[in-house]
Design a protein around this motif. Structure first.
Motif, PDB file in Angstrom:
ATOM      1  N   ALA A   1       0.859  -1.182   0.000  1.00 34.22           N
ATOM      2  CA  ALA A   1       0.000   0.000   0.000  1.00 34.22           C
ATOM      3  C   ALA A   1       0.899   1.238   0.000  1.00 34.22           C
ATOM      4  N   ILE A   2       0.607   2.181  -0.900  1.00 32.44           N
ATOM      5  CA  ILE A   2       1.482   3.353  -1.019  1.00 32.44           C
ATOM      6  C   ILE A   2       0.679   4.657  -1.024  1.00 32.44           C
ATOM      7  N   ASP A   3       1.357   5.712  -0.614  1.00 32.42           N
ATOM      8  CA  ASP A   3       0.909   7.080  -0.853  1.00 32.42           C
ATOM      9  C   ASP A   3       1.600   7.504  -2.144  1.00 32.42           C
ATOM     10  N   SER A   4       0.853   7.515  -3.241  1.00 34.86           N
ATOM     11  CA  SER A   4       1.471   7.733  -4.559  1.00 34.86           C
ATOM     12  C   SER A   4       1.992   9.151  -4.749  1.00 34.86           C
ATOM     13  N   ARG A   5       1.687  10.047  -3.818  1.00 35.10           N
ATOM     14  CA  ARG A   5       2.279  11.391  -3.886  1.00 35.10           C
ATOM     15  C   ARG A   5       3.728  11.363  -3.405  1.00 35.10           C
ATOM     16  N   LYS A   6       4.080  10.322  -2.670  1.00 32.13           N
ATOM     17  CA  LYS A   6       5.419  10.248  -2.091  1.00 32.13           C
ATOM     18  C   LYS A   6       6.224   9.051  -2.589  1.00 32.13           C
ATOM     19  N   ILE A   7       5.540   8.001  -3.040  1.00 29.96           N
ATOM     20  CA  ILE A   7       6.202   6.820  -3.594  1.00 29.96           C
ATOM     21  C   ILE A   7       5.743   6.660  -5.042  1.00 29.96           C
ATOM     22  N   ASN A   8       6.687   6.664  -5.962  1.00 26.66           N
ATOM     23  CA  ASN A   8       6.359   6.564  -7.387  1.00 26.66           C
ATOM     24  C   ASN A   8       5.837   5.157  -7.707  1.00 26.66           C
ATOM     25  N   PRO A   9       4.617   5.035  -8.215  1.00 28.66           N
ATOM     26  CA  PRO A   9       4.086   3.708  -8.557  1.00 28.66           C
ATOM     27  C   PRO A   9       4.957   2.950  -9.556  1.00 28.66           C
ATOM     28  N   ASN A  10       5.639   3.668 -10.423  1.00 27.66           N
ATOM     29  CA  ASN A  10       6.519   3.005 -11.392  1.00 27.66           C
ATOM     30  C   ASN A  10       7.644   2.240 -10.704  1.00 27.66           C
ATOM     31  N   GLU A  11       8.070   2.725  -9.541  1.00 22.89           N
ATOM     32  CA  GLU A  11       9.121   2.043  -8.784  1.00 22.89           C
ATOM     33  C   GLU A  11       8.617   0.695  -8.255  1.00 22.89           C
ATOM     34  N   ILE A  12       7.346   0.649  -7.888  1.00 20.06           N
ATOM     35  CA  ILE A  12       6.769  -0.597  -7.415  1.00 20.06           C
ATOM     36  C   ILE A  12       6.713  -1.611  -8.553  1.00 20.06           C
ATOM     37  N   GLU A  13       6.223  -1.196  -9.697  1.00 18.06           N
ATOM     38  CA  GLU A  13       6.114  -2.086 -10.846  1.00 18.06           C
ATOM     39  C   GLU A  13       7.486  -2.589 -11.292  1.00 18.06           C
ATOM     40  N   ALA A  14       8.489  -1.755 -11.171  1.00 14.11           N
ATOM     41  CA  ALA A  14       9.834  -2.118 -11.626  1.00 14.11           C
ATOM     42  C   ALA A  14      10.511  -3.125 -10.708  1.00 14.11           C
ATOM     43  N   ASN A  15      10.073  -3.186  -9.458  1.00 15.97           N
ATOM     44  CA  ASN A  15      10.777  -4.012  -8.478  1.00 15.97           C
ATOM     45  C   ASN A  15      10.011  -5.239  -7.990  1.00 15.97           C
ATOM     46  N   PHE A  16       8.713  -5.285  -8.265  1.00 12.06           N
ATOM     47  CA  PHE A  16       7.898  -6.393  -7.777  1.00 12.06           C
ATOM     48  C   PHE A  16       6.952  -6.856  -8.877  1.00 12.06           C
ATOM     49  N   GLU A  17       6.816  -8.161  -9.037  1.00  7.30           N
ATOM     50  CA  GLU A  17       5.825  -8.675  -9.969  1.00  7.30           C
ATOM     51  C   GLU A  17       4.452  -8.634  -9.315  1.00  7.30           C
ATOM     52  N   GLY A  18       3.447  -8.263 -10.102  1.00  8.84           N
ATOM     53  CA  GLY A  18       2.096  -8.214  -9.575  1.00  8.84           C
ATOM     54  C   GLY A  18       1.222  -7.294 -10.394  1.00  8.84           C
ATOM     55  N   PHE A  19       0.224  -6.689  -9.732  1.00 10.63           N
ATOM     56  CA  PHE A  19      -0.706  -5.807 -10.432  1.00 10.63           C
ATOM     57  C   PHE A  19      -1.382  -4.901  -9.405  1.00 10.63           C
ATOM     58  N   TRP A  20      -1.902  -3.766  -9.901  1.00  4.72           N
ATOM     59  CA  TRP A  20      -2.570  -2.810  -9.024  1.00  4.72           C
ATOM     60  C   TRP A  20      -4.003  -3.263  -8.763  1.00  4.72           C
ATOM     61  N   ALA A  21      -4.424  -3.139  -7.536  1.00  9.42           N
ATOM     62  CA  ALA A  21      -5.776  -3.524  -7.166  1.00  9.42           C
ATOM     63  C   ALA A  21      -6.786  -2.563  -7.772  1.00  9.42           C
ATOM     64  N   ALA A  22      -7.834  -3.125  -8.363  1.00 12.62           N
ATOM     65  CA  ALA A  22      -8.956  -2.334  -8.836  1.00 12.62           C
ATOM     66  C   ALA A  22      -9.881  -2.042  -7.648  1.00 12.62           C
ATOM     67  N   ALA A  23     -10.866  -1.186  -7.891  1.00 16.67           N
ATOM     68  CA  ALA A  23     -11.736  -0.740  -6.795  1.00 16.67           C
ATOM     69  C   ALA A  23     -12.428  -1.897  -6.092  1.00 16.67           C
ATOM     70  N   GLU A  24     -12.768  -2.947  -6.853  1.00 19.97           N
ATOM     71  CA  GLU A  24     -13.515  -4.059  -6.263  1.00 19.97           C
ATOM     72  C   GLU A  24     -12.630  -5.169  -5.709  1.00 19.97           C
ATOM     73  N   ASP A  25     -11.331  -5.111  -5.931  1.00 18.60           N
ATOM     74  CA  ASP A  25     -10.445  -6.203  -5.526  1.00 18.60           C
ATOM     75  C   ASP A  25     -10.297  -6.273  -4.009  1.00 18.60           C
ATOM     76  N   SER A  26     -10.399  -7.478  -3.487  1.00 25.51           N
ATOM     77  CA  SER A  26     -10.194  -7.735  -2.068  1.00 25.51           C
ATOM     78  C   SER A  26      -9.104  -8.800  -1.921  1.00 25.51           C
ATOM     79  N   HIS A  27      -8.917  -9.270  -0.706  1.00 28.63           N
ATOM     80  CA  HIS A  27      -8.006 -10.385  -0.469  1.00 28.63           C
ATOM     81  C   HIS A  27      -8.376 -11.598  -1.327  1.00 28.63           C
ATOM     82  N   LEU A  28      -9.636 -11.739  -1.663  1.00 24.95           N
ATOM     83  CA  LEU A  28     -10.129 -12.872  -2.434  1.00 24.95           C
ATOM     84  C   LEU A  28     -10.098 -12.619  -3.946  1.00 24.95           C
ATOM     85  N   TRP A  29      -9.186 -11.782  -4.415  1.00 23.01           N
ATOM     86  CA  TRP A  29      -9.083 -11.461  -5.855  1.00 23.01           C
ATOM     87  C   TRP A  29      -8.946 -12.709  -6.718  1.00 23.01           C
TER      88      TRP A  29
END
Length: 261
Positions: free
Chosen positions: A230-258
């Motif tokens: 979980a990030i504050d995108s004003r302070k942590i660049n989302p591109n840095e997350i994508e570059a360093n970790f495999e995965g995907f951004w949660a959509a509005a409806e996504d929960s632990h049970l994605w």
């Protein structure tokens, strides 16, 4: 709700992730714990699963307390595989294998199916949700290629390496690490730690990790092969997350049970 003061750093199963973390963060990344290979041929000949299936009789021989269990056709016992490499072996001789690489080489459809196969392998799904066919497809490929499965419910070596690099880049010097039940909380001075020391400080049951300024939170739970960033995108660049970790951004409806959608 203040997730930090109320010790609610992992969401309830059905609650949308973005809603749960919204008091501090505006974006949530679903990170995937990588598979891996070892460079050492001798070590690579070991078992390729994090756990192995035992019959009830075999499990009872190893642990007499299980004699109390009544026989059941649906009961499956899982045991730790002692041949699984140590963090030190993985760190020094390992290479991550992404979920995308696994999908590209098998007939598994997507991250959801691959995650269900992994969860089936460790008995983390009720019988009606298990996918034995998908698991067999996965095992046939990984065993043939000398690929080790990730271990569930813990930050792996490669993920901890990337966490360390990211926190260093953003000058997050004081890091808070907390265990599953919030019984043990410790602070780490990341400036004084090299990468190996940092990795060793994050134990198997340390489920929550964040800097004191609360600009980013890494959180995981038992039995699962994914974690949340979980990030504050004003302070942590989302591109840095994508570059360093495999995965995907949660959509509005996504929960632990994605993975059930």
């Amino acid at each position: 709700m203040d997730i930090f003061t109320e010790n609610f750093l992992y969401p309830e199963e059905n609650k949308p992730l973005l809603q749960h973390f919204s008091s501090y963060f505006d974006a949530v990344y679903i990170g995937l714990i990588p598979f891996f290979k070892l460079n050492n041929a001798e070590v690579s000949s070991r078992s390729k699963a994090s756990k192995k299936v035992l019959s009830l009789e075999e499990a009872q021989q190893q642990n007499p307390i299980l004699n109390r269990l009544r026989p059941s056709k649906t009961r499956v016992i899982y045991a730790n595989d002692e041949s699984y490499p140590s963090d030190k072996e993985i760190c020094h001789g390992g290479k991550p294998v992404t979920w995308k690489q696994i999908l590209n080489k098998t007939s598994l459809a997507d991250y959801k199916e691959l995650n269900r196969a992994l969860m089936t392998s460790v008995g983390a799904l009720r019988q009606e949700f298990q996918t034995p066919k998908a698991l067999q497809i996965l095992k046939d490929y990984t065993e043939g290629e000398g690929i080790f499965h990730p271990t569930e419910g813990a930050f792996d070596v490669f993920t901890k390496q990337q966490i360390y690099k990211l926190l260093k880049k953003y000058d997050c010097s004081q890091i808070v690490v907390t265990d599953e039940f919030y019984d043990e909380t410790k602070e780490l001075d990341i400036v004084a730690l090299d990468e190996t020391s940092f990795i060793n400080q994050i134990g198997f049951k340390h489920y929550y990790l964040y800097p004191q300024n609360k600009t980013i939170l890494f959180t995981i739970s038992w039995d699962y092969f994914f974690f949340f960033i979980a990030i504050d995108s004003r302070k942590i660049n989302p591109n840095e997350i994508e570059a360093n970790f495999e995965g995907f951004w949660a959509a509005a409806e996504d929960s632990h049970l994605w993975y059930r959608k």
